[in-house]
Design an enzyme around this catalytic site. Structure first.
Site, PDB file in Angstrom:
ATOM      1  N   THR A  27    -117.153  42.128  -7.939  1.00 29.20           N
ATOM      2  CA  THR A  27    -115.588  41.729  -8.147  1.00 29.20           C
ATOM      3  C   THR A  27    -115.333  41.069  -9.400  1.00 29.20           C
ATOM      4  O   THR A  27    -116.522  40.722 -10.128  1.00 29.20           O
ATOM      5  CB  THR A  27    -115.228  40.868  -6.816  1.00 29.20           C
ATOM      6  OG1 THR A  27    -113.750  40.957  -6.759  1.00 29.20           O
ATOM      7  CG2 THR A  27    -115.738  39.391  -6.731  1.00 29.20           C
ATOM      8  N   ASN A  28    -114.062  40.279  -9.585  1.00 30.77           N
ATOM      9  CA  ASN A  28    -113.848  39.661 -10.643  1.00 30.77           C
ATOM     10  C   ASN A  28    -113.167  38.398 -10.260  1.00 30.77           C
ATOM     11  O   ASN A  28    -112.985  37.986  -8.951  1.00 30.77           O
ATOM     12  CB  ASN A  28    -113.121  40.341 -11.511  1.00 30.77           C
ATOM     13  CG  ASN A  28    -111.870  41.181 -10.856  1.00 30.77           C
ATOM     14  OD1 ASN A  28    -110.983  40.459 -10.376  1.00 30.77           O
ATOM     15  ND2 ASN A  28    -111.566  42.376 -11.058  1.00 30.77           N
ATOM     16  N   HIS A  29    -112.735  37.509 -11.190  1.00 32.54           N
ATOM     17  CA  HIS A  29    -112.176  36.202 -10.933  1.00 32.54           C
ATOM     18  C   HIS A  29    -110.506  36.257 -10.573  1.00 32.54           C
ATOM     19  O   HIS A  29    -109.943  35.237 -10.615  1.00 32.54           O
ATOM     20  CB  HIS A  29    -112.099  35.478 -12.129  1.00 32.54           C
ATOM     21  CG  HIS A  29    -113.637  34.740 -12.428  1.00 32.54           C
ATOM     22  ND1 HIS A  29    -114.330  34.118 -11.391  1.00 32.54           N
ATOM     23  CD2 HIS A  29    -114.517  35.057 -13.514  1.00 32.54           C
ATOM     24  CE1 HIS A  29    -115.548  33.840 -11.954  1.00 32.54           C
ATOM     25  NE2 HIS A  29    -115.689  34.555 -13.218  1.00 32.54           N
TER      26      HIS A  29
END
Length: 406
Positions: A212-214
């Site tokens: 995933t990402n931030h």
């Protein structure tokens, strides 16, 4: 306080502990210039006294469909015709279900079927009830029919739990109601359908891990809220976040990039504007393990494959749709934003620098915005304020395109 001058508000109070806030809500509606009449369900009277509502509204409270005196003159029809807007606050899970199914078994639901005035609901219930698929389906049905929704908020609940389900505060409800009742000129996207993607995606590695990402989703949610404030019908396709659904917005929850692509394509036919604010994974694991991947002594390799480019597909296949994309970059942001807009055929792009101290997890940002008219900088501000500016600029471009501006 925003104005509701000469607006006739029919307040329907249903069975929720949040009903204790309604005398304050009535006072604030009147302070904003509205005339208020109150109807109550039988369950609502267990939480707040009709006499208190009569005192603050200066009108007798109606609570009985079979009141012989009132119904001699077809009182439920009279109230239905009297209202400029029907506000259901708090709106319990039960009343949302009854409204969605067109039931008319008490005064409040009968008026809801008989009125031609806009209906706005302010849900209030336990967070598990709000998240239940039946409640979500009922809300989707109501929103598809033109019912607007204010809240619910996320916070402490009466049962000493916390989550999304808390009725919005009276001042929030009054402000949202005033926005919805504002003249058409104050709602530059009235009648437009806006589709927004927001938040991260999760690309599964195995049953317990994912890439995933931030992204927090805050910018996309702010844009959805701003579009709704501008009068648009808004659908928000959201990856996993902890954010509450903005008032008047219909949310579709997704997990992966493939899920988001499918959800956007299912909604895009009705859209006039697509805002691709989601941080969609560019790659996903080529293979998803059916069991948890065990740790070994050596290194591991994961083969990644490209995901489909959602906003590029929209721009290619639906050229009539206004497309706003985002370019989150660590270096050469301006050049990357211009290139991305040209390469994907987007109407507008907003570039921003990301990193440990920028954009991710913050409530503020700064943007570099490019469209056919040129480029401009949006100085650092709250994401909510930046969203309002972007939506205003989109509304201007749409008005120019349709010849509504001189």
């Amino acid at each position: 306080m925003q104005s509701l001058t000469r607006q006739r508000v029919l307040l329907a109070i249903t069975g929720s502990i949040a009903a204790y806030k309604t005398p304050i809500l009535v006072r604030q509606l009147i302070a904003a210039g509205a005339e208020v009449q109150v109807v109550m369900t039988a369950a609502a009277k267990r939480f707040v006294a009709p006499m208190a509502l009569a005192a603050v509204s200066a009108h007798a409270v109606r609570d009985d469909l079979w009141d012989e005196t009132a119904e001699l003159n077809m009182g439920h029809i009279e109230l239905a015709r009297w209202a400029d807007v029907m506000l259901v606050a708090p709106a319990s899970a039960d009343v949302l279900a009854r409204l969605a199914n067109g039931l008319a078994d008490d005064l409040a639901t009968t008026i809801a079927l008989a009125t031609t005035a806009p209906i706005i609901v302010a849900p209030a219930m336990n967070h598990v009830m709000w998240a239940h698929p039946a409640t979500r389906a009922n809300m989707d049905t109501l929103i598809a029919r033109g019912v607007s929704c204010i809240g619910p908020d996320t916070g402490a609940l009466a049962e000493r739990e916390s989550g999304a389900g808390r009725m919005s505060e009276p001042d929030t409800i009054v402000a949202a109601l005033a926005e919805r009742m504002a003249p058409a000129g104050a709602r530059p996207l009235a009648g437009q359908h806006v589709l927004v993607s927001a938040g991260p995606t999760r690309e599964a590695l195995d049953p317990v891990r994912y890439l995933t990402n931030h992204s927090s989703g805050r910018m996309g949610y702010a844009l959805a809220a701003a579009a709704a404030h501008a009068g648009a019908h808004v659908c928000l396709v959201s990856g996993p976040t902890t954010l509450a659904v903005p008032a008047g917005v219909r949310r579709v929850d997704v997990q992966s990039a493939a899920d988001m692509h499918a959800a956007v394509m299912a909604e895009i036919e009705a859209a006039d504007v697509f805002i691709g604010a989601a941080a969609v994974a560019d790659y996903r694991p080529a293979d998803i393990a059916t069991d948890k991947i065990k740790k070994s002594d050596g290194d591991a390799e994961i083969r990644l494959v490209r995901t489909r480019d959602i906003i590029a597909d929209v721009a290619r296949d639906y050229p009539r749709v206004f497309t706003l994309g985002f370019a989150a970059e660590t270096t050469d942001m301006e050049a990357a934003a211009r290139d991305k807009r040209a390469r994907k055929g987007l109407t507008m792009i907003a570039g921003n620098v990301v990193g440990p101290n920028d954009a991710f997890g913050r409530d503020d940002n700064a943007l570099f915005v490019v469209d056919a008219a040129g480029a401009q900088y949006y100085e650092r501000d709250t994401k909510a304020a930046l969203a309002e500016r972007l939506i205003a600029q989109i509304a201007e471009r749409l008005a120019d395109k349709t010849g509504q501006r001189a």
